[in-house]
Design an enzyme around this catalytic site. Structure first.
Site, short mmCIF file in Angstrom:
data_model
loop_
_atom_site.label_atom_id
_atom_site.label_comp_id
_atom_site.label_asym_id
_atom_site.label_seq_id
_atom_site.Cartn_x
_atom_site.Cartn_y
_atom_site.Cartn_z
N HIS A 64 0.82 -1.22 0.00
CA HIS A 64 0.00 0.00 0.00
C HIS A 64 0.85 1.27 0.00
O HIS A 64 0.41 2.33 -0.45
CB HIS A 64 -0.94 0.00 1.21
CG HIS A 64 -2.15 0.87 1.05
ND1 HIS A 64 -2.15 2.03 0.31
CD2 HIS A 64 -3.40 0.75 1.57
CE1 HIS A 64 -3.36 2.58 0.37
NE2 HIS A 64 -4.12 1.83 1.11
N GLU A 68 -8.91 0.84 -20.03
CA GLU A 68 -8.86 0.23 -21.36
C GLU A 68 -7.57 -0.58 -21.52
O GLU A 68 -6.47 -0.05 -21.32
CB GLU A 68 -8.90 1.31 -22.44
CG GLU A 68 -10.25 2.00 -22.58
CD GLU A 68 -11.21 1.22 -23.49
OE1 GLU A 68 -10.86 0.09 -23.89
OE2 GLU A 68 -12.30 1.75 -23.77
#
Length: 453
Positions: free
Chosen positions: A174, A395
């Site tokens: 993280h 995408e």
């Protein structure tokens, strides 16, 4: 309204296959394409407290132009290229013995890439929205038995299904990213996989969130808890429970449900400072249910505090492309009696005020607090929202994900908001994942429906 999505896991649906029969075929170390001079990378005080893994899975349906073997090759190539603008991902986390601070050792040791397969088809493993414990097999762990300075900071696993569909599992420490910068990383990975330039050039200067010298703590910070001298930093929350002792349920809020909550907040006694948004009304509703269901006995004088993340990039005039953690915990607090009796608009106002409180000056004060104190966020529970992070909008050459989700480890002190599946004509719906001991879950469920009425 507010329908239950599934049963608790202990009586889970027979359509959910929890053992995905994943076989790992290859593990590769992905090195940067060119050797660079080793360096140490400063980590902010926000990054300092985030030394744990975040694991996500991104599911893709079969694309005849991109069989999993081709996807694996393109992903490996993309990750190699990404290790230039994201050189820290090829490094390791270490504790500087002099400063006693975590930093990235950008030593070019490499990221990991794993190739596996499942004996099932994608359609056989159940509803992707349901947090299947089997999804953990789709993300390679960061070698828990390995010393911290040897653990890779980024591991990507490509798991193919018999139908030609596949899952991309990503495990990152993280300290590398928050949700927004991780989406940017995914967008860049997708662009590089299509032999295109970076979608967004990341800003890696973490000194943008360095503490001031000297530190200036200008506000009270009840949302932060200082660790007393001589006490080790806790590795788990005091609110956490062993997973086997928790039920979990998913409450699905449709667009109609969310509009109903907004209308309810606007009608009746209205608080003029309440900002009626989808997140604010859902957070207020969840806070009420959680506060009033906690504990074995109801105490009207008990103070409940809800925490929720606020992005501080715009509040500190930072670039939106900042690649580190630029999120702090806002909070709202009230006695249970007030939470039970006040109109929804008042709770929404408290949530709104928590967001407004996070000005640039307040954020700087939090960062400086972390310079002076050793501590962590302090509240009854955290609402962790993945609702509009947009991972499923990324995408790739082989198309957008069918669904993207965190690998869920059920915790009593975290309530997760996440979107519904892509293409179901329900883009504005939200699923609320709650994990609680059985008796508290019964109370929470009853209150959830009562306050939706």
């Amino acid at each position: 309204m507010g329908t239950l999505y599934q049963s608790p896991i202990k009586s889970s649906s027979p359509n959910i296959i929890q053992d995905l029969k994943v076989i790992i075929h290859d593990t590769f170390t992905i090195l940067p394409p060119e050797k660079t001079e080793p360096r140490s990378m400063f980590l902010s005080n926000i990054d300092q407290v985030l030394n744990f893994n975040v694991e996500t899975v991104h599911f893709f349906v079969a694309n005849p132009d991109f069989p999993p073997q081709l996807v694996a090759e393109k992903l490996k190539m993309a990750l190699t290229k990404a290790l230039v603008p994201y050189d820290f991902l090829a490094g390791r986390l270490r504790l500087n013995p002099d400063s006693k601070r975590f930093e990235f050792d950008c030593n070019g040791a490499g990221a990991r890439f794993v190739v596996g397969s499942s004996e099932f088809e994608l359609s056989e493993i159940g509803d992707l929205v349901y947090p299947n414990p089997g999804f953990r097999q789709l993300v390679q762990k960061s070698y828990d038995n390995v010393a911290m300075h040897d653990k890779p900071l980024c591991i990507i696993q490509l798991t193919s299904f018999q139908c030609g569909g596949f899952a991309i599992g990503v495990a990152t420490n993280h300290a590398t990213f928050d949700g927004l910068s991780f989406k940017t990383f995914l967008a860049n990975l997708g662009s590089l996989a299509g032999d295109k330039p970076l979608a967004i050039t990341p800003c890696n200067d973490r000194h943008l969130l360095a503490a001031r010298s000297p530190p200036q703590i200008e506000f009270d910070h009840p949302e932060l808890l200082k660790i007393p001298e001589g006490v080790d930093f806790p590795t788990t929350s005091v609110f956490d429970c062993p997973e086997g002792q928790l039920d979990f349920k998913i409450f699905n809020l449709t667009l109609k449900d969310i509009e109903h909550l907004k209308k309810k907040a606007k009608d009746g006694p209205f608080s003029p400072n309440a900002k009626i948004t989808g997140f604010n009304v859902v957070a207020a509703h969840v806070w009420r249910c959680k506060a009033l269901s906690s504990g074995s006995e109801y105490d009207p004088e008990r103070v409940s505090t809800v925490l929720y993340a606020v992005d501080i990039r715009s509040r500190l005039d930072m670039p939106s492309s900042y690649a580190g953690n630029a999120v702090l915990s806002a909070y709202a607090s009230a006695k249970c009696k007030e939470i039970e009796e006040c109109p929804l608009s008042k709770l929404v106002e408290m949530v709104t005020e928590g967001n407004k409180r996070m000005t640039g000056d307040y954020a700087k004060s939090v960062v400086d607090w972390g310079e002076v104190n050793k501590g962590f966020p302090n509240g009854e529970f955290l609402i962790s929202s993945w609702w509009r992070l947009g991972f499923a909008d990324v995408e790739y050459p082989w198309g957008k994900p069918r669904y993207s989700c965190p690998v869920v480890y059920h915790r009593k002190d975290i309530i997760l908001l996440f979107p519904d599946i892509v293409g179901a004509d329900n883009d504005n719906e939200v699923n609320v994942l709650v994990a609680l001991p059985h008796k508290e879950m019964e109370k929470f469920e009853a209150l959830f429906h009562k306050f939706m009425a």
